[in-house]
Write a protein that holds these residues in place. Structure first.
Motif, mmCIF file in Angstrom:
data_model
loop_
_atom_site.group_PDB
_atom_site.id
_atom_site.type_symbol
_atom_site.label_atom_id
_atom_site.label_comp_id
_atom_site.label_asym_id
_atom_site.label_seq_id
_atom_site.Cartn_x
_atom_site.Cartn_y
_atom_site.Cartn_z
ATOM 1 N N TRP A 277 0.843 -1.186 0.000
ATOM 2 C CA TRP A 277 0.000 0.000 0.000
ATOM 3 C C TRP A 277 0.885 1.245 0.000
ATOM 4 N N TYR A 298 -3.200 3.587 -2.229
ATOM 5 C CA TYR A 298 -3.466 2.698 -3.345
ATOM 6 C C TYR A 298 -2.495 1.526 -3.289
ATOM 7 N N VAL A 305 -5.680 -1.661 -9.733
ATOM 8 C CA VAL A 305 -5.306 -0.655 -8.750
ATOM 9 C C VAL A 305 -6.414 -0.608 -7.696
ATOM 10 N N LEU A 307 -8.033 0.974 -4.229
ATOM 11 C CA LEU A 307 -8.092 2.253 -3.539
ATOM 12 C C LEU A 307 -8.731 2.044 -2.165
ATOM 13 N N LEU A 328 -4.550 11.132 -7.830
ATOM 14 C CA LEU A 328 -3.661 9.969 -7.890
ATOM 15 C C LEU A 328 -2.396 10.284 -8.689
#
Length: 387
Positions: A277, A298, A305, A307, A328
Motif C-alpha cells: 500500500w 493505493y 489498482v 483504492l 492519484l
C-alpha cells in the motif's frame, strides 16, 4: 523477473509527436523523479558528425523541451541519471560510421546543445569496441554497457554486456561488477535494458510481424523467455524502438510515421505482482481520515489498482457534487473515467442507502458524486480499476 505476458492496455503513450521531423525514435527512457519521458532521434547529419535530438515529454506525451547533441551516433541506448545536482544524459559518443564507440555523460540543458565527443564528457568503459549503447538498472544503480567486437549490424553481432556502479561510472571510473557475452542473434536489436537479475532485449523490423521481447539470465546468459508483442497493430511504419524500466515493470516504444510525422507510441508489460500500500498526497487538514489506517492509499495488484480511504470534512459542511478528494499519481491513473462504489456514515443518510459513488478521472482526480448533500465520512475500501 518480469513475466513477459502479452502487453496490456491502456498504452502509456499514443501518437506522441517528437521534436525532430527528420527520423523516428531510436530509444526511450522513463525518468521517475520528474515523471518525464526522454526520447532520442538521429537528426540526419553526416556520419561521424551525427547529431541527435532528445525530446522530453510529459507523462501524457506533451512535448516539454528538447536538446541537440552533436557527434553522438545513431541515438540508441539513451538513458538518464537523476542526481541532486541535476539531470544527466548518457548518450553515444565518438561515432564511427554513424554508430557510437564510447559513451558521454551530458548535463541536460533545456532547448540547449552539447558535443558528445568533447573530452570533458566522454566516458570509455572499453576501447576497441563498436556500436555501443547503455541502459540504467534503477534497482541496482548500475550503468549497463553493451558493446560489439565486430562492426556489423546487430543480427550478426557478437560482443558483451558489462555492468558498472553508476556513481563511479559518472566520475569515469569503470570497475565491472558483472558481465556476460552474446553471440549473433539473427534478429534486429532495437533496444535493451537490465532489471535485477535479468536482461531484456527488444527485437523487430519495420512493418514486419517479428516484434519480440526476450528475457536473459544475467549470470548464465541463458534465454529464459521470448514473448511476441502485438501492440499497436495497423499503425503506419510500426517499428519497435527502445525498451526501458518503467516503475517496476518494462515499457517499450513503437515508432509511427503517419503522413511523415514522427510519432512514438509506448506500452508496458503487466506489473509483476502485488505491491505494498502506498499513501496518496492529500489535504489532511481539510479532509481528516477516520484513523491512520484510513489515510488515502493505493496498491497495485497485477493490473488492478485498489483504492482505500475514509475521510471526513473538518469544516462540517456537506460534500459537494464533483468535490475533489485527492489526485492519484500518474502511474495508477486509468485511461478513462472509472466509477467506484463506496460507503458513507450511517448517520449521514437517515436510513437511506449507505452507498456513494466516486469517480476516478484519467487525470487522477478522485471525486464524489451524490445528490443528497451528505455530511459525514465517506470511504472506499474494496474499490479497484484496471490500469
Amino acid at each position: 523477473m518480469i513475466k513477459l505476458a502479452s502487453a496490456v492496455t491502456p498504452p502509456l503513450l499514443v501518437g506522441a509527436t517528437l521534436a525532430s521531423s527528420v527520423s523516428v525514435a531510436q530509444s526511450v527512457f522513463w525518468e521517475t523523479v520528474d515523471q518525464l519521458w526522454y526520447v532520442c532521434q538521429p537528426d540526419g547529419t553526416p556520419e561521424d558528425m551525427d547529431r541527435v535530438t532528445v525530446s522530453r515529454l510529459t507523462v501524457d506525451g506533451v512535448l516539454v523541451d528538447r536538446m541537440h547533441i552533436g557527434r553522438s551516433g545513431h541515438g540508441t541506448g539513451l538513458c538518464v541519471e537523476r542526481t541532486a545536482a541535476g539531470t544527466y544524459l548518457w548518450a553515444g559518443s565518438m561515432p564511427n560510421g554513424g554508430w557510437a564507440t564510447a559513451l558521454a555523460r551530458i548535463p541536460y540543458a533545456e532547448n540547449g546543445t552539447a558535443d558528445a565527443s568533447d573530452p570533458s564528457v566522454v566516458r570509455t568503459p572499453r576501447t576497441g569496441v563498436y556500436r555501443v549503447s547503455a541502459a540504467i538498472d534503477p534497482t541496482r544503480n548500475h550503468l549497463v554497457f553493451r558493446w560489439q567486437s565486430n562492426n556489423v549490424p546487430s543480427p550478426s553481432a557478437v560482443g558483451g554486456i558489462d555492468a558498472y556502479d553508476l556513481g563511479l561510472a559518472a566520475t569515469g571510473m569503470f570497475s565491472r561488477v558483472r558481465s556476460t557475452n552474446f553471440e549473433a542473434s539473427g534478429k534486429t536489436l532495437q533496444g535493451f535494458t537490465s532489471l535485477g537479475d535479468r536482461l531484456y532485449f527488444l527485437y523487430g523490423d519495420q512493418n514486419i510481424d517479428n516484434f519480440l521481447v526476450t528475457s536473459v539470465d544475467w549470470a548464465s546468459g541463458a534465454v529464459l523467455q521470448s514473448q511476441p508483442v502485438t501492440a499497436f497493430p495497423g499503425i503506419a511504419y510500426r517499428e519497435p524502438e527502445g525498451i526501458c524500466v518503467y516503475e517496476d515493470t518494462l515499457a517499450f516504444g513503437i515508432a509511427g510515421r503517419p503522413d511523415g510525422v514522427r510519432q512514438l507510441n509506448v506500452a508496458r508489460f503487466p506489473h509483476p505482482g502485488t505491491n505494498p500500500w502506498v499513501e496518496i498526497s492529500y489535504d489532511n487538514v481539510a479532509y481528516p481520515p477516520n484513523s491512520n489506517n484510513y489515510k488515502p492509499q493505493y496498491r497495485i495488484d497485477g493490473d488492478r489498482v485498489h483504492l482505500h480511504f475514509s475521510v471526513d470534512k473538518r469544516d462540517g459542511t456537506a460534500w459537494a457534487q464533483g468535490e475533489v478528494l485527492f489526485t492519484l499519481p500518474p502511474r495508477v491513473r486509468p485511461n478513462r473515467t472509472q466509477r467506484l462504489v463506496g460507503v458513507v456514515g450511517g448517520g449521514a443518510v437517515n436510513g437511506d442507502t449507505m452507498a456513494v459513488r466516486f469517480e476516478v478521472a484519467a487525470d487522477g482526480r478522485v471525486t464524489i458524486w451524490d445528490e443528497r448533500s451528505l455530511i459525514g465520512w465517506v470511504g472506499a475500501d474494496v474499490s479497484f480499476w484496471v490500469c
